[in-house]
Design an enzyme around this catalytic site. Structure first.
Site, short mmCIF file in Angstrom:
data_model
loop_
_atom_site.label_atom_id
_atom_site.label_comp_id
_atom_site.label_asym_id
_atom_site.label_seq_id
_atom_site.Cartn_x
_atom_site.Cartn_y
_atom_site.Cartn_z
N GLY A 31 0.81 -1.22 0.00
CA GLY A 31 0.00 0.00 0.00
C GLY A 31 0.84 1.26 0.00
N ASN A 32 0.19 2.39 0.35
CA ASN A 32 0.81 3.72 0.24
C ASN A 32 1.39 3.87 -1.17
OD1 ASN A 32 3.54 5.66 1.26
ND2 ASN A 32 1.44 6.31 1.43
N LEU A 33 0.51 3.67 -2.12
CA LEU A 33 0.95 3.51 -3.51
C LEU A 33 1.43 4.84 -4.11
CD1 LEU A 33 -1.91 1.14 -4.71
CD2 LEU A 33 0.28 0.55 -3.65
N HIS A 37 4.24 2.03 -8.14
CA HIS A 37 3.26 0.93 -8.03
C HIS A 37 2.28 0.99 -9.21
CE1 HIS A 37 4.25 1.54 -3.61
NE2 HIS A 37 4.45 0.24 -3.74
N GLN A 61 7.85 -9.47 7.73
CA GLN A 61 9.09 -9.01 7.10
C GLN A 61 9.69 -7.78 7.79
OE1 GLN A 61 6.86 -8.30 3.28
NE2 GLN A 61 8.25 -6.57 3.08
N GLY A 149 8.59 -4.56 -8.54
CA GLY A 149 9.50 -3.46 -8.90
C GLY A 149 10.95 -3.88 -8.68
N GLN A 155 15.02 -8.54 -3.48
CA GLN A 155 13.72 -9.18 -3.26
C GLN A 155 13.27 -9.92 -4.53
OE1 GLN A 155 10.17 -7.42 -1.15
NE2 GLN A 155 9.56 -6.89 -3.22
O1 PAF Z 1 7.81 -5.01 -2.07
C1 PAF Z 1 6.87 -5.02 -1.25
O2 PAF Z 1 6.06 -4.10 -1.17
C2 PAF Z 1 6.72 -6.20 -0.29
O3 PAF Z 1 7.96 -6.68 0.12
C3 PAF Z 1 5.86 -7.34 -0.88
C4 PAF Z 1 6.48 -7.96 -2.12
C5 PAF Z 1 4.47 -6.80 -1.19
C6 PAF Z 1 5.71 -8.46 0.16
O4 PAF Z 1 5.14 -8.00 1.34
#
Ligand code: PAF
Length: 282
Positions: A31-33, A37, A61, A149, A155
């Site tokens: 969120g908080n796009l 995003h 996380q 992204g 990641q």
């Molecule tokens: O990149 C992110 O916003 C987060 O790490 C993800 C991939 C949504 C997992 O919570």
């Protein structure tokens, strides 16, 4: 845009789409796009018939001293942006839906080696949290495509390895980092920066670009380049976490013969930890 908060209702809805022969692309977010995003959703719209986006600030996380509680949550603005970008379904579960028994008893998905370096070394358990929630989302949505992204370069590599190792068979797409007019990588955490800190943070992309240029010009003493970059960060009142020239495939430290490189960095500007990267193909 349809909004689901529960796994069962999302599964039911997606089952109907699948029976109609529709393909599905997933864009996981916290969120908080921002417009980075939005680019991911737009990319997904071009890949599949139905785009599912998730908004879930994943507690697994975040480390104990990290910003889980203050992480920005802007659901109304996010819904507007997703709708405008062509997202068909939003999955926004509460933590109790994703972790009904809490975090301690939950199965953990761990992707070895590649999760341990760089951000993984500074944020122990972070990539286990990411791999676990993304594998849950993959199982819940069962998408044909998933879009991420490339600002979160490590990641993307961790998720790609998990996708291969666990045979999810999902087509993954990484989208180039979206930057502001000055080059600062867009990030939800930029909202923590003062105007002065935003100016200071430009050192990150400037240094990545200069280092990439030195490598393209033939410099192969990567340790010296890394040290120079960290010294520069410190001279601008930033605290470098790491600045590393890596092989793009494994993210192991690069050696002189490697051709496909990525320079990864994380640094604190004030109390805000920012990450960025640049690829260098020789
Ligand atoms: O990149 C992110 O916003 C987060 O790490 C993800 C991939 C949504 C997992 O919570």
């Amino acid at each position: 845009m349809k909004i689901c908060h529960q796994v069962s209702e999302l599964r039911k809805l997606l089952g109907c789409y699948r029976r109609d022969g529709k393909s599905i692309a997933l864009v996981p977010t916290m969120g908080n796009l921002h417009s980075g995003h939005v680019r991911l959703v737009e990319k997904a719209v071009g890949l599949a018939d139905i785009v599912v986006s998730s908004i879930f600030v994943n507690p697994m996380q975040f480390g104990r001293n990290e910003d889980l509680d203050k992480y920005p949550r802007t659901p109304d603005a996010d819904i507007e942006k997703l709708t405008a970008a062509g997202c068909g379904v939003l999955f926004a579960p509460p933590a109790s839906e994703m972790y009904p028994l809490g975090l301690d008893e939950h199965t953990v998905v761990s992707v070895p080696a590649i999760s341990d370096r760089h951000c993984g070394a500074s944020r122990p358990g972070h990539f286990d949290g990411v791999a676990t929630v993304v594998s849950k989302l993959f199982n819940i949505v069962q998408p044909d495509h998933a879009v991420f992204g490339l600002k979160d370069y490590q990641q993307f590599k961790v998720i790609s390895k998990m996708n291969a190792d666990l045979c999810f068979g999902i087509e993954l797409t990484g989208v180039a980092t979206e930057r502001d007019a000055n080059g600062l990588a867009l990030s939800s955490r930029n909202g923590y920066l003062s105007a002065e800190e935003k100016q200071t943070a430009l050192t990150i992309i400037q240094t990545l670009r200069q280092t990439a240029e030195s490598i393209r010009n033939g410099e192969r003493n990567y340790t010296a380049l890394e040290q120079q970059a960290k010294t520069l960060f410190e001279s601008r009142q930033m605290r470098p976490d790491y600045f590393t020239v890596c092989r793009a495939d494994t993210l192991a430290p690069a050696v002189a013969d490697d051709k496909n490189l990525v320079i990864l960095t994380a640094a604190y500007v004030g109390t805000t930890r920012l990450i960025d990267n640049i690829e260098v193909n020789l």
